[in-house]
Motif scaffolding. Structure first.
Motif, PDB file in Angstrom:
ATOM      1  N   UNK A   1       0.821  -1.257  -0.122  1.00  0.00           N
ATOM      2  CA  UNK A   1      -0.122  -0.006   0.168  1.00  0.00           C
ATOM      3  C   UNK A   1       0.848   1.361  -0.062  1.00  0.00           C
ATOM      4  N   UNK A   2       1.936   1.347   0.689  1.00  0.00           N
ATOM      5  CA  UNK A   2       2.662   2.415   0.804  1.00  0.00           C
ATOM      6  C   UNK A   2       3.554   2.578  -0.443  1.00  0.00           C
ATOM      7  N   UNK A   3       3.843   1.715  -1.185  1.00  0.00           N
ATOM      8  CA  UNK A   3       4.338   1.738  -2.528  1.00  0.00           C
ATOM      9  C   UNK A   3       3.504   2.395  -3.382  1.00  0.00           C
ATOM     10  N   UNK A   4       2.308   1.795  -3.494  1.00  0.00           N
ATOM     11  CA  UNK A   4       1.297   2.294  -4.464  1.00  0.00           C
ATOM     12  C   UNK A   4       0.803   3.893  -4.096  1.00  0.00           C
TER      13      UNK A   4
ATOM     14  N   UNK B   1       3.722   5.666  -5.796  1.00  0.00           N
ATOM     15  CA  UNK B   1       3.717   5.946  -7.061  1.00  0.00           C
ATOM     16  C   UNK B   1       2.553   6.621  -7.647  1.00  0.00           C
ATOM     17  N   UNK B   2       1.460   6.573  -7.080  1.00  0.00           N
ATOM     18  CA  UNK B   2       0.304   7.419  -7.315  1.00  0.00           C
ATOM     19  C   UNK B   2       0.605   9.019  -7.194  1.00  0.00           C
ATOM     20  N   UNK B   3       1.244   9.467  -6.062  1.00  0.00           N
ATOM     21  CA  UNK B   3       1.684  10.752  -5.922  1.00  0.00           C
ATOM     22  C   UNK B   3       2.882  11.170  -6.873  1.00  0.00           C
ATOM     23  N   UNK B   4       3.558  10.129  -7.452  1.00  0.00           N
ATOM     24  CA  UNK B   4       4.561  10.472  -8.618  1.00  0.00           C
ATOM     25  C   UNK B   4       3.935  10.507  -9.963  1.00  0.00           C
ATOM     26  N   UNK B   5       2.714   9.970  -9.964  1.00  0.00           N
ATOM     27  CA  UNK B   5       2.071   9.990 -11.574  1.00  0.00           C
ATOM     28  C   UNK B   5       2.243   8.827 -12.418  1.00  0.00           C
TER      29      UNK B   5
END
Length: 141
Positions: free
Chosen positions: A63-66, A69-73
């Motif tokens: 979950x923290x990786x996801x 990655x979402x914040x990085x786009x």
């Protein structure tokens, strides 16, 4: 020797890589910038090639990786579909040519490193920053 690196790109607010520690064998303070770049490229090529030799059996995102990655786009599994191993000598030549051509800059803390023959005095507390200066594809007008 362990070194701290950061990778930035013009036009981006956040660094691409923020304060990552790399263990670079055969690297000492007092080396030239050319030797430093060659050792970093060698370590990165060896890391890339080891992923080809030892693929992960089951790749999943925590979950923290996801969230990161979402914040990085960009959300992906960091899979490499290229099964061809990289060649250290070719990668080193490309990296040195790219430096000479001004495609990226290298900084030791706040000091720009301009000459491949300059001797570098650094410790494990110093941070090397790589800044990519060109936009390689596309753009907004």
């Amino acid at each position: 020797m362990n070194i701290q690196i950061r990778v930035k790109q013009l036009g981006k607010r956040k660094p691409i890589i923020e304060n990552k520690t790399l263990d670079i064998p055969k690297l000492n303070s007092g080396s030239t910038l050319k030797i430093f770049l060659e050792r970093v490229v060698e370590q990165q090529v060896n890391t890339f090639n080891s992923r080809i030799d030892n693929p992960e059996v089951l790749n999943f995102l925590l979950p923290n990786q996801l969230d990161t990655m979402v914040s990085e786009g960009k959300v992906d599994f960091k899979e490499s579909y290229n099964s061809e191993k990289a060649k250290v000598n070719e990668a080193q030549e490309v990296a040195l040519l790219a430096f000479k051509d001004g495609i990226y800059k290298v900084f030791l803390d706040d000091d720009e490193l301009e000459n491949l023959d300059d001797t570098l005095e650094f410790t494990e507390k110093n941070t090397f920053t790589f800044i990519r200066l060109t936009f390689l594809a596309g753009g907004y007008y």
